[in-house]
Design a protein around this motif. Structure first.
Motif, PDB file in Angstrom:
ATOM      1  N   UNK A 113       0.830  -1.206   0.000  1.00  0.00           N
ATOM      2  CA  UNK A 113       0.000   0.000   0.000  1.00  0.00           C
ATOM      3  C   UNK A 113       0.865   1.258   0.000  1.00  0.00           C
ATOM      4  N   UNK A 114       2.027   1.207   0.657  1.00  0.00           N
ATOM      5  CA  UNK A 114       2.916   2.363   0.648  1.00  0.00           C
ATOM      6  C   UNK A 114       3.557   2.556  -0.721  1.00  0.00           C
ATOM      7  N   UNK A 115       3.880   1.453  -1.396  1.00  0.00           N
ATOM      8  CA  UNK A 115       4.373   1.549  -2.779  1.00  0.00           C
ATOM      9  C   UNK A 115       3.323   2.246  -3.647  1.00  0.00           C
ATOM     10  N   UNK A 116       2.077   1.815  -3.508  1.00  0.00           N
ATOM     11  CA  UNK A 116       0.983   2.416  -4.278  1.00  0.00           C
ATOM     12  C   UNK A 116       0.837   3.898  -3.930  1.00  0.00           C
ATOM     13  N   UNK A 117       0.911   4.195  -2.640  1.00  0.00           N
ATOM     14  CA  UNK A 117       0.814   5.581  -2.178  1.00  0.00           C
ATOM     15  C   UNK A 117       1.873   6.468  -2.841  1.00  0.00           C
ATOM     16  N   UNK A 118       3.104   5.987  -2.861  1.00  0.00           N
ATOM     17  CA  UNK A 118       4.203   6.786  -3.430  1.00  0.00           C
ATOM     18  C   UNK A 118       3.987   7.078  -4.908  1.00  0.00           C
ATOM     19  N   UNK A 119       3.681   6.040  -5.676  1.00  0.00           N
ATOM     20  CA  UNK A 119       3.681   6.196  -7.128  1.00  0.00           C
ATOM     21  C   UNK A 119       2.365   6.690  -7.714  1.00  0.00           C
ATOM     22  N   UNK A 120       1.273   6.550  -6.997  1.00  0.00           N
ATOM     23  CA  UNK A 120      -0.009   6.959  -7.586  1.00  0.00           C
ATOM     24  C   UNK A 120      -0.609   8.185  -6.918  1.00  0.00           C
TER      25      UNK A 120
END
Length: 221
Positions: A113-120
């Protein structure tokens, strides 16, 4: 020629082979730091993996840096790694970093979810994202829900299983339904340190081109 320069050259050959020479992508690595990974950190295997993946980022990412996360029951988003600080990155930023929770149990969804948060949300743009997710087993089942929910996002998850676990959850990725496109792949490399660079890059970049075509067709990219 330094090892990183040689590896960048091998990545370049692989990109030609996979017809990816004109592709730009943001590249990140997620590193399992659960208890069973302890020996791989202390023996230098993880440091070597970071160098090998940095070579991919140097060829695909305009800024030549590799975004880094580590996780067990908790997660940490770390400074990107570049060629300048590569040599002692794992020691300085992970092993010698008391703020990182280490050697607990698996819990993949929060770091994803943090990966998604960063990139999107934090750094939203049209560039595709290639995430290499290193794990030695024990992936929790809710991981599948995150993958399904992110299938409409410009993120491809390349899971790499190392060691001799059964990888039950990850083996189901290729047949998992309920997604706009197939946005994840799994490869198993029992002893990643014994896999040569040509083989590693060939397998890492095997399904990424297919995802790019599918994501463009569905207007994800």
């Amino acid at each position: 020629m330094s090892s990183i320069d040689l590896r960048k050259k091998i990545v370049g050959f692989t990109l030609v082979k996979k017809q990816l020479t004109n592709v730009k992508a943001r590249v990140g690595i997620v590193l399992d730091i659960t208890g069973s990974m302890r020996n791989l950190y202390s023996s230098g295997v993880v440091q070597e993996v970071v160098e090998r993946i940095l070579a991919v980022a140097c060829q695909l990412d305009d800024n030549g840096s590799l975004d880094v996360w580590v996780y067990d029951t908790e997660f940490s988003r770390l400074p990107p790694v570049t060629e300048r600080d590569l040599g002692s990155y794992v020691f300085n930023h992970i092993m010698n970093n008391d703020s990182i929770h280490k050697f607990g149990r698996n819990n993949e969804p929060p770091v994803m979810e943090d990966v998604i948060q960063k990139y999107t949300r934090e750094e939203k743009d049209a560039t595709p994202v290639f995430i290499i997710f290193i794990n030695d087993g024990g992936v929790v089942k809710p991981t599948q829900k995150v993958i399904m929910a992110s299938s409409a996002l410009p993120i491809f998850w390349q899971f790499v299983g190392i060691g001799d676990s059964d990888f039950e959850v990850l083996k189901k990725l290729d047949t998992m339904g309920g997604r706009l496109v197939d946005n994840a792949n799994f490869i198993h490399l029992d002893r990643i340190e014994e896999v040569n660079d040509e083989q590693l890059y060939d397998q890492l970049l095997n399904e990424f081109p297919q995802w790019l075509k599918a994501a463009k067709a569905k207007r994800i990219l």
